[in-house]
Design an enzyme around this catalytic site. Structure first.
Site, PDB file in Angstrom:
ATOM      1  CB  CYS A 149      -0.945   0.089   1.185  1.00  0.00           C
ATOM      2  SG  CYS A 149      -2.068  -1.282   1.334  1.00  0.00           S
ATOM      3  NE  ARG A 155       5.111   1.147  -0.143  1.00  0.00           N
ATOM      4  CZ  ARG A 155       6.153   0.987   0.657  1.00  0.00           C
ATOM      5  NH1 ARG A 155       7.347   1.308   0.237  1.00  0.00           N
ATOM      6  NH2 ARG A 155       6.015   0.510   1.861  1.00  0.00           N
ATOM      7  CD1 TRP A 199      -0.828  -6.461  -2.739  1.00  0.00           C
ATOM      8  CD2 TRP A 199      -1.196  -6.935  -0.590  1.00  0.00           C
ATOM      9  NE1 TRP A 199      -0.655  -7.814  -2.572  1.00  0.00           N
ATOM     10  CE2 TRP A 199      -0.866  -8.131  -1.271  1.00  0.00           C
ATOM     11  CE3 TRP A 199      -1.473  -7.000   0.774  1.00  0.00           C
ATOM     12  CZ2 TRP A 199      -0.809  -9.371  -0.630  1.00  0.00           C
ATOM     13  CZ3 TRP A 199      -1.415  -8.229   1.414  1.00  0.00           C
ATOM     14  CH2 TRP A 199      -1.083  -9.403   0.713  1.00  0.00           C
ATOM     15  CG  ASN A 222       0.167   2.377   3.747  1.00  0.00           C
ATOM     16  OD1 ASN A 222      -0.850   2.395   3.069  1.00  0.00           O
ATOM     17  ND2 ASN A 222       1.345   2.805   3.305  1.00  0.00           N
ATOM     18  N   GLY A 223      -1.150  -0.528   6.919  1.00  0.00           N
ATOM     19  CA  GLY A 223      -1.015  -1.298   8.156  1.00  0.00           C
ATOM     20  C   GLY A 223      -2.275  -2.093   8.424  1.00  0.00           C
ATOM     21  CD  GLU A 255      15.886 -15.178  -5.617  1.00  0.00           C
ATOM     22  OE1 GLU A 255      15.232 -15.609  -4.666  1.00  0.00           O
ATOM     23  OE2 GLU A 255      15.600 -14.124  -6.205  1.00  0.00           O
ATOM     24  CE  LYS A 289      13.057 -13.327  -8.135  1.00  0.00           C
ATOM     25  NZ  LYS A 289      13.509 -12.645  -6.971  1.00  0.00           N
ATOM     26  CD  GLU A 342       8.996 -13.335  -7.127  1.00  0.00           C
ATOM     27  OE1 GLU A 342       8.260 -12.892  -6.248  1.00  0.00           O
ATOM     28  OE2 GLU A 342      10.230 -13.248  -7.083  1.00  0.00           O
ATOM     29  CG  HIS A 385      16.835 -39.322  -1.029  1.00  0.00           C
ATOM     30  ND1 HIS A 385      17.121 -40.578  -0.577  1.00  0.00           N
ATOM     31  CD2 HIS A 385      18.034 -38.683  -1.146  1.00  0.00           C
ATOM     32  CE1 HIS A 385      18.430 -40.708  -0.404  1.00  0.00           C
ATOM     33  NE2 HIS A 385      19.010 -39.567  -0.749  1.00  0.00           N
ATOM     34  CE  LYS A 404      10.990  -4.115  -4.403  1.00  0.00           C
ATOM     35  NZ  LYS A 404      11.625  -5.287  -5.028  1.00  0.00           N
TER      36      LYS A 404
HETATM   37  C1  F6R Z   1      10.724 -11.888  -4.452  1.00  0.00           C
HETATM   38  C2  F6R Z   1      10.706 -10.836  -3.468  1.00  0.00           C
HETATM   39  C3  F6R Z   1      10.230 -11.156  -2.099  1.00  0.00           C
HETATM   40  C4  F6R Z   1      11.016 -10.337  -1.058  1.00  0.00           C
HETATM   41  C5  F6R Z   1      10.450 -10.566   0.351  1.00  0.00           C
HETATM   42  C6  F6R Z   1      11.242  -9.821   1.396  1.00  0.00           C
HETATM   43  O1  F6R Z   1      11.218 -11.455  -5.671  1.00  0.00           O
HETATM   44  O2  F6R Z   1      11.035  -9.719  -3.760  1.00  0.00           O
HETATM   45  O3  F6R Z   1      10.321 -12.526  -1.832  1.00  0.00           O
HETATM   46  O4  F6R Z   1      12.356 -10.718  -1.099  1.00  0.00           O
HETATM   47  O5  F6R Z   1       9.111 -10.143   0.394  1.00  0.00           O
HETATM   48  O6  F6R Z   1      11.278  -8.451   1.141  1.00  0.00           O
HETATM   49  P1  F6R Z   1      12.387  -7.519   1.767  1.00  0.00           P
HETATM   50  O7  F6R Z   1      13.679  -7.903   1.170  1.00  0.00           O
HETATM   51  O8  F6R Z   1      11.956  -6.128   1.421  1.00  0.00           O
HETATM   52  O9  F6R Z   1      12.374  -7.780   3.247  1.00  0.00           O
END
Ligand code: F6R
Length: 606
Positions: free
Chosen positions: A2, A27, A76, A102-103, A483, A487, A490, A506, A601
């Site tokens: 948000c 966000r 969000w 926000n929150g 990772e 990637k 998502e 296994h 984000k």
């Molecule tokens: C994936 C991604 C998320 C963040 C996670 C932690 O591409 O970006 O998995 O890594 O939400 O976010 P931060 O690093 O901001 O604590």
């Protein structure tokens, strides 16, 4: 998660707020809305909201929607579906109060029941609406007191901005657990949850602390606590340039940020290498040699991509400093009543520095007397402020929801920390020198990998047809595989699983068939032959293989060859082609690359 933006000054506020919302859209992008003081003879508040993206809101703004003071929000969804009604700002029944928030308000249900019993009518399913009614209900004489009284009823987290029709000369904001940053202009003031919305107007900012409020007027601001005593929050200058938030000729932020990695790594190294003693200087660590030697264990906590960076970091620390180290998702750690050990060094890793699960883990650790360092990208963020010291990873702003350059800079920063810890212990001068040379090679090697983009694009188009993919790696390669799998899923929504190559037989080997390709991380290190054996096993089951390796792998259908660095640092480079692979797969599938569905984000809620 948000975004809030607000403005008070002389300019027409709606276009300014829309521009701010565009900058904050990463966000949260479920809905957006604006409220403003209409001014003129009739005065009062006007608002507009829309489900979906900011451009949807823009197309729906009424013709006459003018004013010079307003607040806005991009959401969000947590409480209530993403629709017009649940979009912020939320207003009381008389439309005198408008709130963006926000929150999460934990006791929203109780407050809703109490307010409903008093005759207040709720129109949305959100927790935020209780705030609008609480402020409207207050009989206090000033807006500041009304807001203070309202937040006094709230349990949970908030960053809020409030307009009141009877107080057209001000915006009142408050913070508890969710960021609020004031932007100081010339006879105008801004507020946002993120400097991203401020830097094109001003780089002079004041970051509120938890429990702090502020009143913004066009030509001044005042900060004070929720108890009412004045505070003296001082402005600081934001380092990041406004241009860093632009797309710079790329079609997406993801593409841009992948391509910024050589520069970003260069920035992470700059000024930190000490050739004389074959070590590095990490100014903000607040850990002298004696402290460093006293560390018996290292525990790294992070979420998602940052947790994966932490897994690579833990391996580097074990290898270079010979200190037992591991990484754990902060979201799990905080709920399992962990044993907190005074001889363990805890490291919280986070791009945003706001992730609630990481912050809560840090707070729990601090409460139990632990020493916690931060490995963070956003300067002055909550986690950076809560920790006892740390390392800024200097990746620059990361706008794409999916993390790429920040992951790489986190891993490089762990490399620096591992070297530093190693050199206070048993890592020899010669090995220190070898690692420094390896670190210095990274930016050039990243450029080399990115120069191979056309091959990766072709491969991605070919593999985009798969419904599911397996990612495997061994020891150093395993977190890289995890990772890369995250990637891909998502950003492309292709199902992907990551397994240690050693674990295939296994169980997961049962999944291997021609329709289930495997992406294998195959570094030229002491485990090369073991990794090759895993490729044989897959081939024997007619599985297709895409290898990321330092040399062409015979058993693989395709190999992306990456330059070799020192064994301990190879993991930094091996994930980079797979960022491009995820990007081009998503592109081939027509995905919304910068804003994948259901995500946002900075996860500032549980
Ligand atoms: C994936 C991604 C998320 C963040 C996670 C932690 O591409 O970006 O998995 O890594 O939400 O976010 P931060 O690093 O901001 O604590």
């Amino acid at each position: 998660m948000c975004g809030i933006v607000g403005y008070i000054g002389k300019r027409d506020v709606a276009p300014l707020l829309l521009e701010g919302l565009q900058r904050l859209e990463y966000r949260g992008y479920d809905s957006a809305g604006i409220a403003l003081h209409a001014g003129g003879k009739t005065g009062g508040l006007k608002s507009a909201k829309a489900k979906g993206r900011v451009r949807e809101l823009e197309s729906r703004l009424p013709k006459r929607f003018n004013g010079t003071t307003g607040i806005a929000h991009t959401r969000w969804a947590t409480h209530g579906a993403p629709n017009d009604v649940n979009a912020h700002p939320h207003l009381d029944a008389d439309e005198k109060v408008a709130v963006v928030h926000n929150g999460i308000i934990d006791n929203a249900a109780d407050l809703r029941t109490r307010l409903t019993a008093e005759g207040f009518v709720f129109v949305s399913d959100t927790d935020t609406e209780v705030l609008a009614h609480l402020i409207a209900r207050s009989e206090a004489g000033t807006l500041e007191e009304k807001v203070r009284e309202a937040v006094g009823h709230i349990e949970g987290t908030y960053g809020i901005a409030v307009l009141h029709a009877d107080f057209p000369d001000r915006i009142v904001v408050a913070r508890n657990g969710s960021p609020v940053v004031l932007g100081i202009g010339e006879k105008e003031m801004f507020v946002s949850s993120d400097v991203a919305a401020l830097v094109s107007h001003t780089r002079q900012v004041v970051t509120l602390d938890d429990g702090e409020m502020a009143t913004l007027r066009a030509d001044d601001y005042r900060t004070y606590t929720t108890e009412g005593s004045s505070t003296s929050a001082q402005p600081t200058t934001v380092e990041w340039e406004a241009e860093s938030y632009d797309m710079g000729g790329h079609d997406t932020y993801m593409h841009k940020e992948i391509h910024e990695q050589a520069d970003a790594v260069d920035r992470a190294l700059r000024g930190r290498i000490d050739d004389r003693f074959s070590t590095v200087h990490l100014g903000g660590l607040n850990l002298d040699a004696r402290d460093a030697r006293a560390v018996r264990r290292v525990k790294i906590l992070g979420c998602g991509t940052s947790y994966h960076a932490g897994q690579i970091g833990a391996q580097m620390i074990e290898e270079l400093a010979r200190i037992p180290a591991d990484a754990e998702p902060a979201s799990e750690f905080r709920y399992r009543n962990p044993v907190v050990d005074p001889d363990t060094l805890y490291i919280a890793v986070s791009q945003s520095g706001e992730t609630y699960d990481v912050l809560a883990a840090v707070q729990e650790l601090k409460r139990k007397g632990a020493r916690v360092l931060g490995l963070v990208n956003v300067v002055g963020s909550a986690i950076a402020r809560e920790t006892d010291g740390g390392i800024y990873v200097h990746a620059g702003p990361e706008v794409c929801v999916v993390s790429t350059k920040c992951f790489t800079n986190m891993v490089v920063s762990f490399g620096l920390l591992a070297l530093h810890l190693g050199r206070t212990r048993d890592l020899s001068v010669a090995d220190g020198k070898r690692i420094i040379e390896g670190l210095r090679k990274l930016p050039g090697q990243i450029e080399e990998i990115l120069a191979n983009e056309a091959q990766i694009e072709e491969l991605a188009k070919e593999y985009a047809e798969a419904k599911s993919m397996m990612f495997i790696g061994r020891v150093r390669g395993y977190p890289v595989a995890r990772e890369a799998s995250l990637k891909l899923k998502e950003v492309s929504y292709i199902h992907a699983e990551a397994y240690p190559a050693s674990e295939l037989k296994h169980g997961p080997l049962a999944l291997i068939e021609p329709a289930m390709p495997t992406v294998a991380i195959v570094p030229d290190d002491e485990l090369l032959e073991k990794n090759r054996a895993a490729l044989e096993e897959i081939k024997a089951r007619s599985g297709r293989i895409l290898a990321v390796a330092h040399q062409v792998q015979e058993k693989a259908d395709h190999t992306i060859v990456v330059p070799k660095n020192e064994d301990e640092l190879d993991a930094i480079l091996m994930g980079i082609p797979l960022q491009l692979f995820a990007y081009y797969t998503a592109k081939a599938m027509g995905r919304d690359i910068d804003k994948p569905r259901n995500l946002a984000k900075s996860v500032t809620v549980e």
